[in-house]
Write a protein that holds these residues in place. Structure first.
Motif, PDB file in Angstrom:
ATOM      1  N   ASP A 135       0.850  -1.175   0.000  1.00  0.00           N
ATOM      2  CA  ASP A 135       0.000   0.000   0.000  1.00  0.00           C
ATOM      3  C   ASP A 135       0.888   1.227   0.000  1.00  0.00           C
ATOM      4  OD1 ASP A 135      -2.898  -1.084   0.672  1.00  0.00           O
ATOM      5  OD2 ASP A 135      -1.482  -2.164   1.935  1.00  0.00           O
ATOM      6  N   ARG A 148       2.403  -5.421   3.749  1.00  0.00           N
ATOM      7  CA  ARG A 148       1.642  -6.165   4.746  1.00  0.00           C
ATOM      8  C   ARG A 148       2.326  -7.486   5.086  1.00  0.00           C
ATOM      9  NH1 ARG A 148      -4.676  -5.208   2.883  1.00  0.00           N
ATOM     10  NH2 ARG A 148      -4.431  -3.022   2.256  1.00  0.00           N
ATOM     11  N   MET A 183     -10.616  -4.196   3.246  1.00  0.00           N
ATOM     12  CA  MET A 183      -9.258  -3.956   3.735  1.00  0.00           C
ATOM     13  C   MET A 183      -8.204  -4.328   2.697  1.00  0.00           C
ATOM     14  SD  MET A 183      -8.683  -7.015   6.501  1.00  0.00           S
ATOM     15  CE  MET A 183      -8.607  -8.744   6.018  1.00  0.00           C
ATOM     16  N   ALA A 184      -8.581  -5.083   1.645  1.00  0.00           N
ATOM     17  CA  ALA A 184      -7.597  -5.412   0.601  1.00  0.00           C
ATOM     18  C   ALA A 184      -7.193  -4.177  -0.189  1.00  0.00           C
ATOM     19  CB  ALA A 184      -8.167  -6.479  -0.336  1.00  0.00           C
ATOM     20  N   TYR A 203      -7.718  -1.790   6.640  1.00  0.00           N
ATOM     21  CA  TYR A 203      -6.768  -2.816   7.087  1.00  0.00           C
ATOM     22  C   TYR A 203      -6.186  -2.463   8.449  1.00  0.00           C
ATOM     23  CZ  TYR A 203      -2.647  -5.863   7.125  1.00  0.00           C
ATOM     24  OH  TYR A 203      -1.698  -6.785   7.475  1.00  0.00           O
ATOM     25  N   CYS A 245      -6.708  -4.668  11.921  1.00  0.00           N
ATOM     26  CA  CYS A 245      -5.534  -5.104  12.695  1.00  0.00           C
ATOM     27  C   CYS A 245      -5.631  -4.624  14.139  1.00  0.00           C
ATOM     28  CB  CYS A 245      -4.253  -4.578  12.053  1.00  0.00           C
ATOM     29  SG  CYS A 245      -3.616  -5.562  10.706  1.00  0.00           S
TER      30      CYS A 245
END
Length: 537
Positions: free
Chosen positions: A76, A85, A125-126, A132, A136
């Motif tokens: 990202d 990630r 969240m992808a 994301y 988390c």
């Protein structure tokens, strides 16, 4: 594609992106990103010069890059460059198990997310780093706040997994600008990170994120409609207010949120247990405003007994004795209620309002005995699962550290502050007053129960019970042997035999004969054995 001439300086794209260039023509980074790689020797003005000055504009124009951004990717791009990630960390089974645990057990005391809206963040969240990061932080919150066992991966304990998830969320957050996300999403993420840091014992970091959440709230950005992630519009405000005031009392911090006529009001039309329990919790902390904290911190000394009596009466009415709620909600309510009553008694002690013939029970020197009795009776009725749902939070509340400064002397952590204050007052009583009388339980029974509670909670036997026994060994050495037998612990050579406490002489009634005024004068003194054992912020 064969490499061409080697340039002596970084290409324009790598220079603008502030990444290392291999100085090839074209360079590897431009090739992978589909950018035009060129190096110009013409000096250019600093700063952005039109749309072509922003590499993201070129990335958006690239069809290959647009397609890559629409599919799940481990990378990202944020304000600090690429965030990679961690593969295999935030798995679907981790998310599912944490969501089931939170929405079943914790939603009543932390009403910050709806299941449907949380699932929306999971679905996005992808492609969304904000989502994301929130997911988390959410999973890390469940693990670090509760000690919830990671049944899906026994080889990875919940503490280790919670720490890894927290590190992932913190790293992702450094790549984000909280003002680019919907306001409530940013506040929710900040609050979850606050809870994670509290669970890990990082008090300074916890205060930073709590202050960030309350500052974002008071900045007025919540005026934007349609950005909510909490069920009740007022629940986010009151959750922040409760957390901030509890933290301010424990850590002697300032507060930002005050209750005004314009403050959000909790919806009282919902009669479900979670809503009723949260309204009671909010009502508990309502009067502990900046005025109280000024008295608590010693910056304001002009207050009266009547103020403390009013606070005590408010606490009793906020959570009625006959309230019917699930054990999970009652555990948090009862602990918070008895802890705040202890705070009032400590403030009365500092002000010199205590008496053997008080005008109100909260001004009685023996009042902590009554608090310990009510706390013991309340927790005896609660299931162990309800206490473990607050696991580390409750056990961590059992710590009291003393130091030479005035602020440090009153540094408290909920239940253990109750227990330590209770032990201090017990040390003032004769042995006959500590034992049970007939069919009634006595102070010794309540102390054994509280020690058993600590011993049975996750982490309590290894981290906190030794500290509690050290405290009792200092104030009540005669209780070490019976407590060790009660908890099936090995007796230490330093445990003295049970002996009668010598009562002072020169007092004119039976109550005074059973009270050791010399011991009472030592309450609040520095405890060398406990000093420095815990590292709080």
């Amino acid at each position: 594609m064969p490499r061409q001439n080697i340039a002596t300086t970084a290409c324009d794209a790598c220079r603008r992106r502030k990444v290392k260039c291999d100085t090839q023509q074209p360079c590897a980074r431009c090739q992978s990103a589909g950018l035009v790689c060129r190096t110009t020797s013409v000096p250019r003005k600093k700063g952005r010069q039109g749309a072509t000055a922003t590499v993201l504009q070129e990335l958006r124009k690239s069809p290959a890059q647009t397609e890559a951004l629409s599919t799940p990717s481990p990378r990202d791009y944020g304000r600090s460059g690429y965030f990679i990630r961690s593969p295999g960390l935030l798995t679907p089974i981790v998310i599912q198990s944490c969501a089931e645990y939170f929405f079943t057990r914790m939603l009543g005391t932390v009403p910050i997310l709806l299941p449907a809206l949380f699932q929306t963040h999971v679905d996005h969240m992808a492609e969304s780093l904000h989502s994301y990061c929130l997911v988390c932080a959410f999973c890390a919150f469940v693990f670090t706040q509760t000690g919830y066992a990671s049944w899906h991966n026994p080889a990875n304990p919940s503490s280790t997994l919670g720490r890894s998830l927290l590190e992932e969320a913190m790293t992702a957050r450094r790549h984000l600008d909280p003002f680019t996300a919907p306001s409530r999403l940013s506040i929710t993420t900040s609050f979850l990170l606050y809870g994670c840091q509290i669970g890990m014992g990082n008090q300074r970091q916890a205060y930073y994120f709590l202050r960030e959440a309350t500052t974002l709230y008071t900045a007025g950005i919540l005026d934007q409609p349609g950005t909510g992630v909490d069920e009740d519009p007022g629940s986010l405000f009151w959750l922040l207010l409760i957390s901030e005031r509890a933290h301010a009392i424990r850590r002697h911090r300032p507060i930002t949120l005050e209750i005004t006529p314009d403050s959000p009001v909790l919806d009282d039309t919902h009669s479900d247990a979670s809503s009723v329990g949260f309204r009671c919790l909010a009502d508990l902390y309502r009067p502990f405003n900046q005025s109280f904290l000024s008295h608590w911190n010693g910056t304001e000394t002009s207050f009266s007994k009547e103020l403390l009596i009013q606070l005590e009466e408010h606490l009793r009415q906020a959570v009625p004795a006959d309230i019917e709620l699930p054990d999970l909600l009652l555990a948090d309510l009862r602990v918070s209620q008895q802890w705040l009553r202890t705070m009032i008694w400590q403030l009365a002690t500092t002000a010199g309002f205590l008496s053997s013939t008080p005008s109100h029970p909260c001004l009685d020197i023996r009042y902590p005995l009554q608090i310990a009795r009510e706390l013991s009776l309340a927790t005896w009725k609660l299931s162990r699962e309800s206490m473990e749902a607050h696991g580390v939070g409750l056990v961590r509340s059992l710590i009291r550290r003393k130091s030479s400064s005035q602020a440090e002397k009153r540094k408290v952590e909920k239940i253990f502050e109750i227990t330590c204050t209770f032990a201090d007052v017990m040390a003032c009583l004769s042995q006959s007053r500590l034992r049970a009388s007939g069919f009634d339980l006595g102070p010794q029974d309540y102390l054994k129960h509280l020690c058993t509670l600590i011993h049975g909670l996750p982490g309590g036997d290894t981290k906190f019970l030794p500290l509690l026994l050290a405290k009792i060994g200092q104030t009540l050495p005669s209780m070490l042997a019976p407590l060790s037998r009660h908890l099936s612990l090995p007796l230490t050579d330093s445990a003295p035999p049970e002996t009668e406490t010598v009562s002072p002489v020169g007092f004119g009634n039976d109550w005074d004969k059973d009270f050791n005024w010399a011991e009472m004068s030592r309450i609040g003194d520095k405890t060398p054995e406990l000093e420095g054992t815990l590292q709080f912020g």
